[in-house]
Design an enzyme around this catalytic site. Structure first.
Site, short mmCIF file in Angstrom:
data_model
loop_
_atom_site.label_atom_id
_atom_site.label_comp_id
_atom_site.label_asym_id
_atom_site.label_seq_id
_atom_site.Cartn_x
_atom_site.Cartn_y
_atom_site.Cartn_z
N GLU A 24 11.56 3.70 8.58
CA GLU A 24 10.45 4.32 7.84
C GLU A 24 10.34 5.80 8.19
O GLU A 24 10.35 6.18 9.36
CB GLU A 24 9.14 3.60 8.19
N ALA A 28 0.21 9.24 3.71
CA ALA A 28 -0.28 8.87 5.04
C ALA A 28 -0.12 10.03 6.00
O ALA A 28 0.80 10.82 5.87
CB ALA A 28 0.50 7.66 5.57
N HIS A 60 6.49 3.94 -0.60
CA HIS A 60 5.17 3.35 -0.42
C HIS A 60 4.30 3.87 -1.56
O HIS A 60 4.49 5.00 -2.04
CB HIS A 60 4.55 3.79 0.91
N ARG A 67 -3.05 -0.77 -0.47
CA ARG A 67 -4.36 -0.26 -0.91
C ARG A 67 -4.56 1.17 -0.46
O ARG A 67 -5.01 2.02 -1.21
CB ARG A 67 -5.47 -1.14 -0.32
N ASP A 127 -6.31 3.80 2.67
CA ASP A 127 -7.61 3.89 3.34
C ASP A 127 -8.58 4.75 2.53
O ASP A 127 -8.16 5.71 1.89
CB ASP A 127 -7.45 4.48 4.74
N ALA A 160 -4.90 -4.20 -2.43
CA ALA A 160 -3.46 -4.11 -2.70
C ALA A 160 -3.04 -5.17 -3.73
O ALA A 160 -2.15 -4.93 -4.55
CB ALA A 160 -2.69 -4.30 -1.40
N TYR A 190 -0.31 -8.28 8.63
CA TYR A 190 -0.98 -7.82 9.85
C TYR A 190 -0.90 -8.86 10.96
O TYR A 190 -1.60 -9.88 10.89
CB TYR A 190 -2.44 -7.47 9.53
N LYS A 233 -1.62 -11.73 -1.88
CA LYS A 233 -0.76 -10.62 -2.32
C LYS A 233 0.65 -11.12 -2.63
O LYS A 233 1.29 -10.65 -3.56
CB LYS A 233 -0.62 -9.58 -1.21
P1 FAD Z 1 -5.28 -4.88 1.39
O1 FAD Z 1 -4.23 -5.92 1.34
O2 FAD Z 1 -6.06 -4.63 0.15
O3 FAD Z 1 -6.25 -5.24 2.61
C1 FAD Z 1 -7.24 -4.32 3.06
C2 FAD Z 1 -8.46 -5.07 3.57
O4 FAD Z 1 -9.11 -5.73 2.48
C3 FAD Z 1 -8.13 -6.18 4.57
O5 FAD Z 1 -9.17 -6.27 5.47
C4 FAD Z 1 -8.04 -7.42 3.70
O6 FAD Z 1 -8.29 -8.61 4.43
C5 FAD Z 1 -9.14 -7.14 2.67
N1 FAD Z 1 -8.87 -7.76 1.36
C6 FAD Z 1 -7.69 -7.82 0.72
N2 FAD Z 1 -7.84 -8.43 -0.48
C7 FAD Z 1 -9.15 -8.77 -0.58
C8 FAD Z 1 -9.93 -9.41 -1.59
N3 FAD Z 1 -9.38 -9.86 -2.72
N4 FAD Z 1 -11.28 -9.56 -1.37
C9 FAD Z 1 -11.85 -9.10 -0.23
N5 FAD Z 1 -11.15 -8.50 0.77
C10 FAD Z 1 -9.81 -8.31 0.58
N6 FAD Z 1 -1.26 3.94 4.21
C11 FAD Z 1 -1.02 5.04 3.48
O7 FAD Z 1 -1.96 5.75 3.10
N7 FAD Z 1 0.26 5.40 3.13
C12 FAD Z 1 1.35 4.68 3.52
O8 FAD Z 1 2.48 5.03 3.20
C13 FAD Z 1 1.14 3.51 4.32
N8 FAD Z 1 2.16 2.73 4.71
C14 FAD Z 1 1.92 1.56 5.38
C15 FAD Z 1 3.00 0.72 5.72
C16 FAD Z 1 2.76 -0.48 6.37
C17 FAD Z 1 3.95 -1.37 6.72
C18 FAD Z 1 1.44 -0.87 6.72
C19 FAD Z 1 1.19 -2.16 7.43
C20 FAD Z 1 0.37 -0.03 6.41
C21 FAD Z 1 0.59 1.17 5.73
N9 FAD Z 1 -0.46 2.01 5.36
C22 FAD Z 1 -0.22 3.16 4.64
C23 FAD Z 1 -1.82 1.71 5.78
C24 FAD Z 1 -2.57 0.86 4.75
O9 FAD Z 1 -2.78 1.63 3.58
C25 FAD Z 1 -3.89 0.45 5.39
O10 FAD Z 1 -3.67 -0.49 6.39
C26 FAD Z 1 -4.98 0.00 4.43
O11 FAD Z 1 -6.23 0.05 5.09
C27 FAD Z 1 -4.81 -1.43 3.92
O12 FAD Z 1 -3.78 -1.53 3.04
P2 FAD Z 1 -3.32 -2.99 2.50
O13 FAD Z 1 -2.30 -2.72 1.48
O14 FAD Z 1 -2.97 -3.87 3.61
O15 FAD Z 1 -4.69 -3.46 1.82
#
Ligand code: FAD
Length: 296
Positions: free
Chosen positions: A18, A52, A78, A108, A110, A132, A153, A173
């Protein structure tokens, strides 16, 4: 080529790497020099973060195209959906399609941090996507040819109400169209094996690629941990803190590199299909890990 297919065809545990796009164009030559050195690891694919750590979103596509066309890597971009409208995401996906980029990590992202104490919290209804899984569904419906990775996670996402809910939404997802998972960084191998066992028991049979971050400095470790909610074994933290005290950043890097190599070995022994290394755009550390693991 689709990463899901590459994983199926991969004869042995693989590395994926990455990168984040450099903030300044002036740093591009240095960035590509590091990326070229990492070709020695023959990564199955490389991923490029999106927005990010302050990186500019426009650079993600540019960097991914160069990694593909000039360096010969298979790229994954990403893509975050927080605050985005459908039209903007559609336009971006069309650009990826035009550049024959086949893989995205659907995230998703932050919520933007309030700039002052008076500013109201972020309004999640201001964009077309809340989670997401909304992005995964959108991509599947309109761009069915893409291979889609999603985040997993080992320790629950910091916003999750419970481990159970975190896992349920992760499963969602994948059911909505995720082809594989890449995990958040973690340091305890047992957290990864527990995640995989849990997902398997919930009917998810897709590859779960563990994300390994070699610690580079105590400051960066503290920052990253405050953002992502990962746990760190106390003994390991103590070792890093002692190294910092006695030898500064170089000593921390050495301990971090050795620990990451140990993690890689343990993960492969535990059945991980490969390992996703958070390179932090540094070639030496990753090459050292590969050497310690005996993969070079
Ligand atoms: P989600 O899957 O939407 O989850 C986020 C939160 O919402 C979790 O607590 C989940 O339990 C909750 N949730 C999910 N679906 C629902 C639902 N239907 N109803 C209620 N609650 C729900 N960030 C960047 O900005 N750029 C990047 O390039 C980047 N790369 C990353 C790469 C990896 C491998 C990882 C693990 C993270 C990366 N991130 C990046 C960080 C990521 O954007 C954050 O962790 C963000 O807060 C959550 O993204 P997610 O896609 O996991 O979200």
């Amino acid at each position: 080529m689709k990463i899901s297919q590459l994983i199926k065809n991969s004869p042995r545990p693989f590395y994926s790497l990455e990168f984040f796009p450099p903030k300044e164009n002036a740093h591009m030559p240095e960035f590509f020099e590091a990326a070229r050195k990492l070709k020695a690891m023959s990564p199955l694919f490389v991923s490029v973060t999106y927005g990010a750590g302050g990186s500019r979103q426009a650079n993600t596509l540019e960097v991914a195209c160069s990694l593909k066309n000039e360096c010969g890597f298979e790229p994954m971009t990403h893509l975050t959906c927080v605050g985005s409208q459908r039209e903007r995401i559609r336009d971006y996906l069309n650009q990826l399609r035009g550049q024959q980029i086949d893989n995205i990590l659907a995230l998703r992202g932050d919520a933007p941090k309030p700039k002052s104490a008076d500013e109201p919290p972020y309004d999640w209804s201001s964009g077309d996507f809340q989670h997401a899984s909304d992005l995964v569904k959108f991509v599947r419906a309109e761009f069915s040819e893409f291979c889609i990775g999603v985040a997993g996670y080992p320790a629950p996402h910091p916003e999750s109400e419970s481990l159970e809910k975190d896992r349920r939404y992760t499963v969602q997802k994948v059911k909505d169209g995720g082809d594989f998972l890449v995990t958040q960084l973690f340091f305890d191998v047992a957290e990864y094996t527990a995640l995989v066992a849990d997902l398997r028991s919930r009917g998810v049979d897709k590859p779960v690629i563990p994300g390994v971050m070699p610690v580079q400095s105590l400051e960066s470790l503290k920052y990253v941990m405050s953002m992502c909610g990962a746990n760190i074994p106390q003994d390991y933290y103590n070792e890093l803190a002692a190294a910092d005290k006695s030898g500064g950043a170089a000593a921390v890097r050495e301990v971090g590199t050795r620990y990451a190599a140990w993690q890689v070995r343990k993960l492969i022994e535990a059945g991980a299909p490969g390992v996703h290394l958070y390179t932090l755009n540094k070639s030496e550390t990753c090459l050292k890990i590969a050497e310690l693991v005996g993969a070079l």
